[in-house]
Design a protein around this motif. Sequence first.
Motif, PDB file in Angstrom:
ATOM      1  N   HIS A 307       0.867  -1.180   0.000  1.00 50.03           N
ATOM      2  CA  HIS A 307       0.000   0.000   0.000  1.00 50.03           C
ATOM      3  C   HIS A 307       0.904   1.230   0.000  1.00 50.03           C
ATOM      4  O   HIS A 307       1.696   1.428   0.929  1.00 50.03           O
ATOM      5  N   VAL A 321       2.658  -8.094  -0.164  1.00 52.29           N
ATOM      6  CA  VAL A 321       1.782  -9.256  -0.360  1.00 52.29           C
ATOM      7  C   VAL A 321       1.684  -9.558  -1.850  1.00 52.29           C
ATOM      8  O   VAL A 321       1.854  -8.672  -2.689  1.00 52.29           O
ATOM      9  N   ILE A 323      -0.921 -10.646  -4.689  1.00 55.20           N
ATOM     10  CA  ILE A 323      -2.353 -10.736  -4.984  1.00 55.20           C
ATOM     11  C   ILE A 323      -2.484 -11.361  -6.365  1.00 55.20           C
ATOM     12  O   ILE A 323      -2.139 -10.736  -7.375  1.00 55.20           O
ATOM     13  N   LYS A 342      -6.306  -7.944   5.914  1.00 51.69           N
ATOM     14  CA  LYS A 342      -7.255  -8.247   4.843  1.00 51.69           C
ATOM     15  C   LYS A 342      -7.718  -6.978   4.133  1.00 51.69           C
ATOM     16  O   LYS A 342      -7.661  -6.889   2.910  1.00 51.69           O
ATOM     17  N   SER A 345      -5.031  -5.306   2.145  1.00 55.49           N
ATOM     18  CA  SER A 345      -4.788  -6.008   0.881  1.00 55.49           C
ATOM     19  C   SER A 345      -5.839  -5.630  -0.152  1.00 55.49           C
ATOM     20  O   SER A 345      -5.526  -5.407  -1.333  1.00 55.49           O
ATOM     21  N   THR A 348      -5.118  -2.221  -1.308  1.00 55.99           N
ATOM     22  CA  THR A 348      -3.889  -2.216  -2.099  1.00 55.99           C
ATOM     23  C   THR A 348      -4.183  -2.570  -3.551  1.00 55.99           C
ATOM     24  O   THR A 348      -3.678  -1.919  -4.477  1.00 55.99           O
ATOM     25  N   VAL A 469      -5.199 -14.699   5.426  1.00 58.96           N
ATOM     26  CA  VAL A 469      -4.026 -14.034   5.999  1.00 58.96           C
ATOM     27  C   VAL A 469      -3.463 -14.952   7.079  1.00 58.96           C
ATOM     28  O   VAL A 469      -4.206 -15.656   7.769  1.00 58.96           O
ATOM     29  N   TYR A 480       1.017 -10.790   8.222  1.00 63.28           N
ATOM     30  CA  TYR A 480       0.720  -9.922   7.075  1.00 63.28           C
ATOM     31  C   TYR A 480       1.138 -10.566   5.757  1.00 63.28           C
ATOM     32  O   TYR A 480       1.685  -9.924   4.865  1.00 63.28           O
ATOM     33  N   ILE A 482      -0.300 -13.582   2.725  1.00 62.73           N
ATOM     34  CA  ILE A 482      -1.489 -14.265   2.216  1.00 62.73           C
ATOM     35  C   ILE A 482      -1.104 -15.669   1.765  1.00 62.73           C
ATOM     36  O   ILE A 482      -0.139 -15.850   1.021  1.00 62.73           O
TER      37      ILE A 482
END
Length: 767
Positions: A307, A321, A323, A342, A345, A348, A469, A480, A482
Amino acid sequence: MEMERNTLELLDFNLVLRLVSDFCVSETGKKKALSIIPSGNLEDVKRNHQALIKAFDYKDEIIGLSLDFPSLDGIFSHVNSGKILDEDGFWAILIFLKKASQIRDFIDKLDQESRIILFSTFESLPWPGKLSQAINRCLDQNGEIKDHASPNLASIRGEIRKIQRQCTKKINEFITEKNISDMLQDEYLTISSDRYVIALKSNFKGRIKGIVHDYSQSGETCYFEPLFLIELNNKLQELRKSEREEINRVLKYLTSLLTEEKNKLLSLHDIMVDVDIFRAKVLFAEKIRGNPIHVGDRRVFLKDARHPILFVEHGYKIEPVDIILEEDQRALILTGGNSGGKTVSLKTLGLCSLMAYSGLPVPCAEGSTLPFWKDIFVFLGDEQSLQENLSTFTAQIKKIRDIWPKVGESTLVLLDEFGAGTDPSQGAALAQAVLDCLLDKGAWIFSVTHFPSLKVYALNHPNVRAATVLFDPKTKKPLYKIAYDQIGTSQALDVAKEFGMPEEILMRAREYLLIDDEKTNTVIEKLNDLAVKREEELKNLRQKSLALENEKKKLREKYEKNISKLVDEISRAIKEIVTSYREQKIQRKMALKKLKEYKKTLQKEISLSSSSEKVDLKDIKIGSELKYIPWSKKGKVEQINKRESKIKLNISGVSIWVNCDEVALLKSQDKKMAEPKVNVTLDIDKSSFAVLDIRGKRVDEAETMIIQFLDRAIYRGLKNVEIIHGRGEGILRAKVREILRDFPNVESFCFAPEDRGGDGVTIVTLR
């Protein structure tokens, strides 16, 4: 289609723009940065993406530019109103043009492709030449109109200075003659109401005949014009008036040039602002460790995403993370405990998408990709509206109603705890129905939930991916990270304990938990533990892979150094052989034999070094750029002979046929390789002619080129070559014949037939 304003606000897109604008130098650049919006057109997104990549290619040059130029917005509006611009306005333009000159130099050095991608123009920077020359001629370094801006102005100012000297002289004579120095203040001669006066102590004002124009603030000094200065001051006033009229004529003339070249200046100003924006984006990318990412893929792949706002505030404390949604997946349902990341994310993904569609660098690893979504709709868990008397749940329902007609295949919907705030069983059923219908419409979904039924839904639906998570198995604190293709428990009691919930409440809560739930939670916790171990193993594997890549890079660099050293040694040996042959110390047969041996040695090493970079002819097109390994130069493909696996490369004028294994794809560091300046066409086919064009060259420069050209031709074993020197005055032609007569390897030479250039071309036969 413009992105929904509510989406921009909920994802804090405006805060990202503030971060970008902080890196802008010009005020206009800052304003433009704050007005950036995501594009709803894929072609625009791709064009902005290419421009950002190109800006990254020139980031050092762009960062080094001085862009603290004044805004010209007020000047343009002033001119559009038909008014005459004053000295301050032209002074601002003068400063602006000085800054723009270095930008012009930068843009003029760009190749045509870069100019088109960055500034949408084939040509160099537009330049208001008339206005620039006129302002430099009329304004001095302090922004004042110069005396010689016009002949009349020079004459008028000459008269003004003459009167000033007369006034000074008369005052000094008067003071000396009347012996009144004790009646005056220290700085006795000054100007009041644009007239020369003396600073007289107020109690002496009746001693001298004249006019009092003003008093100091304390009243102790009066500004007094003696009678003998009145006539000179009157004349000075007339000259001042004439000076202002002449200055006004100069400004009117400059304004007419400004009006004439307004469009050029406006285009120049826009490009300057664009460069300022590019510079801000590059610096912003360094701040957030961002990269340009490809948009338009069929899957979501954000690697090491962060982020941006949290990363700027907390730096490396923010865990990246991944994604990821594969091509056949349209929804990601993220589960797991509170405070595990969560919602961050979810935001983000949304914010990174907005940044990518706005031509901004995205805080994720290179190679990341995103689909193109025309609309992004965000449902956050706390979207209640006190003004409209709506709870969180009813606010969500109202929003679903409003966006439903707009939802389609190019829509991303971000759902944070959708269905919460009402009966859990009914809320879960409604949330599942919303997901079903969104998928039926072809929409993309990222949903954060605690509903058990949605966790099961995520595991069973073919187009939905489940994720959770992770929490540390020992401390129960969030990691933090995933983990994909599994679900997680909510960890509500653990989180409550972490934040200080009294133990007696926690004990009572555990009693209320059903046995079945405890068993389920135990299984899910075991899955969480396994996922943590798997992530740790993957991390170790990635580190080992990175170490191997670094080792491979070091070995490669070492090998290339050895190759470079070998090339230098062989080059020196070849020069010695050619020199010996020219001096007739060795026979032609022996020289060619040694040259052939060195060539084989070099080609053997080159084939070894290029084995890992082998180029497939299928991937090569006419006009592509490749690296020619023997010379370590880049060249453009002119022809391709697939049957013989040969490529004809043009290396800045040198055209040669080369084997496929002698070339490699260009790396980023190869793109700025220096290129030879000799304009030679050298064909490896011995039956063809090699051609050297020396027209327009100096005699000494041409001599060096001819000798190098003949040496290369001999090295290639060519029999016939051509030298184009042109007719002209015959100076180059004479020099060519002089060199050929003394060159030991030349068997004969003559002028070409008329249809091939006549006496402007010399054909040479080599031994």
